[in-house]
Design a protein around this motif. Sequence first.
Motif, PDB file in Angstrom:
ATOM      1  N   ASP A  24       0.963  -1.062   0.248  1.00 10.20           N
ATOM      2  CA  ASP A  24       0.048  -0.016  -0.005  1.00 10.20           C
ATOM      3  C   ASP A  24       0.818   1.235  -0.095  1.00 10.20           C
ATOM      4  O   ASP A  24       0.731   1.922   0.968  1.00 10.20           O
ATOM      5  CB  ASP A  24      -0.898  -0.075   1.148  1.00 10.20           C
ATOM      6  N   ALA A  25       1.686   1.302  -1.041  1.00  8.02           N
ATOM      7  CA  ALA A  25       2.605   2.496  -1.201  1.00  8.02           C
ATOM      8  C   ALA A  25       1.780   3.692  -1.801  1.00  8.02           C
ATOM      9  O   ALA A  25       2.625   4.665  -2.023  1.00  8.02           O
ATOM     10  CB  ALA A  25       3.617   1.989  -1.728  1.00  8.02           C
ATOM     11  N   ALA A  26       0.672   3.489  -2.248  1.00  2.00           N
ATOM     12  CA  ALA A  26      -0.242   4.533  -2.929  1.00  2.00           C
ATOM     13  C   ALA A  26      -0.114   5.910  -2.072  1.00  2.00           C
ATOM     14  O   ALA A  26       0.316   6.967  -2.749  1.00  2.00           O
ATOM     15  CB  ALA A  26      -1.216   4.270  -3.412  1.00  2.00           C
ATOM     16  N   ARG A  30       1.419   9.718  -2.736  1.00  2.00           N
ATOM     17  CA  ARG A  30       0.750  10.881  -3.081  1.00  2.00           C
ATOM     18  C   ARG A  30       1.180  11.972  -2.097  1.00  2.00           C
ATOM     19  O   ARG A  30       1.142  13.175  -2.359  1.00  2.00           O
ATOM     20  CB  ARG A  30      -0.847  10.605  -2.118  1.00  2.00           C
ATOM     21  N   GLN A  31       1.886  11.437  -0.955  1.00  2.00           N
ATOM     22  CA  GLN A  31       2.699  12.356  -0.087  1.00  2.00           C
ATOM     23  C   GLN A  31       3.913  12.886  -0.730  1.00  2.00           C
ATOM     24  O   GLN A  31       4.110  14.263  -0.708  1.00  2.00           O
ATOM     25  CB  GLN A  31       3.128  12.033   1.241  1.00  2.00           C
ATOM     26  N   VAL A  32       4.251  12.338  -1.613  1.00  2.00           N
ATOM     27  CA  VAL A  32       5.464  12.793  -2.503  1.00  2.00           C
ATOM     28  C   VAL A  32       5.094  13.813  -3.399  1.00  2.00           C
ATOM     29  O   VAL A  32       5.640  14.780  -3.681  1.00  2.00           O
ATOM     30  CB  VAL A  32       6.654  11.887  -3.125  1.00  2.00           C
ATOM     31  N   TYR A  33       4.132  13.482  -4.195  1.00  2.00           N
ATOM     32  CA  TYR A  33       3.491  14.305  -5.055  1.00  2.00           C
ATOM     33  C   TYR A  33       3.222  15.733  -4.111  1.00  2.00           C
ATOM     34  O   TYR A  33       3.321  16.925  -4.876  1.00  2.00           O
ATOM     35  CB  TYR A  33       2.232  13.852  -6.096  1.00  2.00           C
ATOM     36  N   GLU A  34       2.331  15.576  -3.159  1.00  2.52           N
ATOM     37  CA  GLU A  34       2.029  16.805  -2.552  1.00  2.52           C
ATOM     38  C   GLU A  34       3.212  17.621  -1.905  1.00  2.52           C
ATOM     39  O   GLU A  34       3.059  18.900  -2.012  1.00  2.52           O
ATOM     40  CB  GLU A  34       1.095  16.382  -1.127  1.00  2.52           C
ATOM     41  N   GLU A  35       4.234  17.025  -1.569  1.00  5.97           N
ATOM     42  CA  GLU A  35       5.440  17.790  -1.327  1.00  5.97           C
ATOM     43  C   GLU A  35       6.019  18.557  -2.369  1.00  5.97           C
ATOM     44  O   GLU A  35       6.336  19.722  -2.159  1.00  5.97           O
ATOM     45  CB  GLU A  35       6.700  16.925  -0.909  1.00  5.97           C
ATOM     46  N   ALA A  36       5.785  17.921  -3.765  1.00  2.19           N
ATOM     47  CA  ALA A  36       6.317  18.659  -4.796  1.00  2.19           C
ATOM     48  C   ALA A  36       5.620  19.790  -5.374  1.00  2.19           C
ATOM     49  O   ALA A  36       5.975  20.903  -5.641  1.00  2.19           O
ATOM     50  CB  ALA A  36       6.427  17.377  -6.190  1.00  2.19           C
ATOM     51  N   LEU A  37       4.303  19.537  -4.829  1.00  3.76           N
ATOM     52  CA  LEU A  37       3.510  20.675  -5.336  1.00  3.76           C
ATOM     53  C   LEU A  37       3.294  21.749  -4.272  1.00  3.76           C
ATOM     54  O   LEU A  37       3.285  23.049  -4.794  1.00  3.76           O
ATOM     55  CB  LEU A  37       1.779  20.080  -5.375  1.00  3.76           C
ATOM     56  N   LYS A  38       3.573  21.472  -3.242  1.00  2.40           N
ATOM     57  CA  LYS A  38       3.915  22.781  -2.393  1.00  2.40           C
ATOM     58  C   LYS A  38       5.130  23.482  -2.658  1.00  2.40           C
ATOM     59  O   LYS A  38       4.942  24.787  -2.469  1.00  2.40           O
ATOM     60  CB  LYS A  38       4.214  22.225  -0.797  1.00  2.40           C
ATOM     61  N   ASP A  53       1.721  14.603 -14.336  1.00  3.85           N
ATOM     62  CA  ASP A  53       2.223  13.237 -13.534  1.00  3.85           C
ATOM     63  C   ASP A  53       1.432  12.886 -12.541  1.00  3.85           C
ATOM     64  O   ASP A  53       1.175  11.639 -12.490  1.00  3.85           O
ATOM     65  CB  ASP A  53       3.901  13.621 -13.220  1.00  3.85           C
ATOM     66  N   TYR A  54       1.155  13.716 -11.730  1.00  3.20           N
ATOM     67  CA  TYR A  54       0.095  13.349 -10.581  1.00  3.20           C
ATOM     68  C   TYR A  54      -1.152  13.006 -10.799  1.00  3.20           C
ATOM     69  O   TYR A  54      -1.952  11.859 -10.544  1.00  3.20           O
ATOM     70  CB  TYR A  54       0.019  14.554  -9.579  1.00  3.20           C
ATOM     71  N   ARG A  55      -1.748  13.736 -11.778  1.00  6.74           N
ATOM     72  CA  ARG A  55      -3.187  13.417 -12.290  1.00  6.74           C
ATOM     73  C   ARG A  55      -2.980  11.864 -13.070  1.00  6.74           C
ATOM     74  O   ARG A  55      -3.989  11.042 -13.021  1.00  6.74           O
ATOM     75  CB  ARG A  55      -3.533  14.458 -13.560  1.00  6.74           C
ATOM     76  N   ASP A  56      -1.758  11.712 -13.862  1.00  7.36           N
ATOM     77  CA  ASP A  56      -1.592  10.316 -14.526  1.00  7.36           C
ATOM     78  C   ASP A  56      -1.562   9.241 -13.674  1.00  7.36           C
ATOM     79  O   ASP A  56      -2.209   8.134 -13.825  1.00  7.36           O
ATOM     80  CB  ASP A  56      -0.473  10.431 -15.376  1.00  7.36           C
ATOM     81  N   PHE A  57      -1.022   9.597 -12.071  1.00 10.30           N
ATOM     82  CA  PHE A  57      -0.528   8.696 -11.235  1.00 10.30           C
ATOM     83  C   PHE A  57      -2.110   8.246 -10.784  1.00 10.30           C
ATOM     84  O   PHE A  57      -2.718   6.932 -10.670  1.00 10.30           O
ATOM     85  CB  PHE A  57       0.295   9.102 -10.137  1.00 10.30           C
ATOM     86  N   GLU A  58      -2.974   9.168 -10.414  1.00 11.41           N
ATOM     87  CA  GLU A  58      -4.262   9.012  -9.948  1.00 11.41           C
ATOM     88  C   GLU A  58      -5.196   8.473 -11.176  1.00 11.41           C
ATOM     89  O   GLU A  58      -6.099   7.427 -10.452  1.00 11.41           O
ATOM     90  CB  GLU A  58      -4.864  10.304  -9.307  1.00 11.41           C
ATOM     91  N   GLU A  59      -5.288   8.542 -12.202  1.00 13.07           N
ATOM     92  CA  GLU A  59      -5.872   7.970 -13.131  1.00 13.07           C
ATOM     93  C   GLU A  59      -5.642   6.676 -13.457  1.00 13.07           C
ATOM     94  O   GLU A  59      -6.582   5.768 -13.817  1.00 13.07           O
ATOM     95  CB  GLU A  59      -5.823   8.736 -14.482  1.00 13.07           C
ATOM     96  N   GLY A  60      -4.370   6.337 -13.292  1.00 14.87           N
ATOM     97  CA  GLY A  60      -3.754   5.039 -13.311  1.00 14.87           C
ATOM     98  C   GLY A  60      -4.342   4.057 -12.128  1.00 14.87           C
ATOM     99  O   GLY A  60      -4.836   2.729 -12.301  1.00 14.87           O
ATOM    100  N   LEU A  61      -4.411   4.702 -10.840  1.00 12.88           N
ATOM    101  CA  LEU A  61      -4.877   3.807  -9.799  1.00 12.88           C
ATOM    102  C   LEU A  61      -6.487   3.745 -10.212  1.00 12.88           C
ATOM    103  O   LEU A  61      -6.991   2.652  -9.682  1.00 12.88           O
ATOM    104  CB  LEU A  61      -4.755   4.804  -8.542  1.00 12.88           C
ATOM    105  N   LEU A  62      -7.330   4.922 -10.696  1.00 16.47           N
ATOM    106  CA  LEU A  62      -8.666   4.663 -10.655  1.00 16.47           C
ATOM    107  C   LEU A  62      -9.028   3.747 -11.964  1.00 16.47           C
ATOM    108  O   LEU A  62      -9.804   2.958 -11.523  1.00 16.47           O
ATOM    109  CB  LEU A  62      -9.416   5.908 -11.412  1.00 16.47           C
ATOM    110  N   ALA A  63      -7.876   3.685 -12.822  1.00 14.08           N
ATOM    111  CA  ALA A  63      -8.229   2.661 -13.958  1.00 14.08           C
ATOM    112  C   ALA A  63      -8.093   1.319 -13.420  1.00 14.08           C
ATOM    113  O   ALA A  63      -8.849   0.109 -13.781  1.00 14.08           O
ATOM    114  CB  ALA A  63      -7.474   2.777 -15.353  1.00 14.08           C
ATOM    115  N   ALA A  64      -7.090   0.851 -12.348  1.00 10.95           N
ATOM    116  CA  ALA A  64      -6.798  -0.170 -12.051  1.00 10.95           C
ATOM    117  C   ALA A  64      -8.180  -0.786 -11.113  1.00 10.95           C
ATOM    118  O   ALA A  64      -8.281  -2.026 -11.193  1.00 10.95           O
ATOM    119  CB  ALA A  64      -5.583  -0.402 -11.251  1.00 10.95           C
TER     120      ALA A  64
END
Length: 75
Positions: A24-26, A30-38, A53-64
Amino acid sequence: VACPSSAVWLARCSFYREKCAEGDAAQRTRQVYEEALKILGLHPGYGPEIWADYRDFEEGLLAAATEQAQQVQRV
């Protein structure tokens, strides 16, 4: 961690995305993306790269998750 370039942050995000398949590293990804966005989220040049890239990550999780749910319904 403050980095002036999106390339460093995207590489870090990519590292965590690859590990996302393990357990469960998702949430950590997300925390790493949030740090980058800050740091770079509002930067006119680097921000859109991080957001995309963050959107792509979340869309991949949603598709799976959607595929898994559809497979459960099939069974």
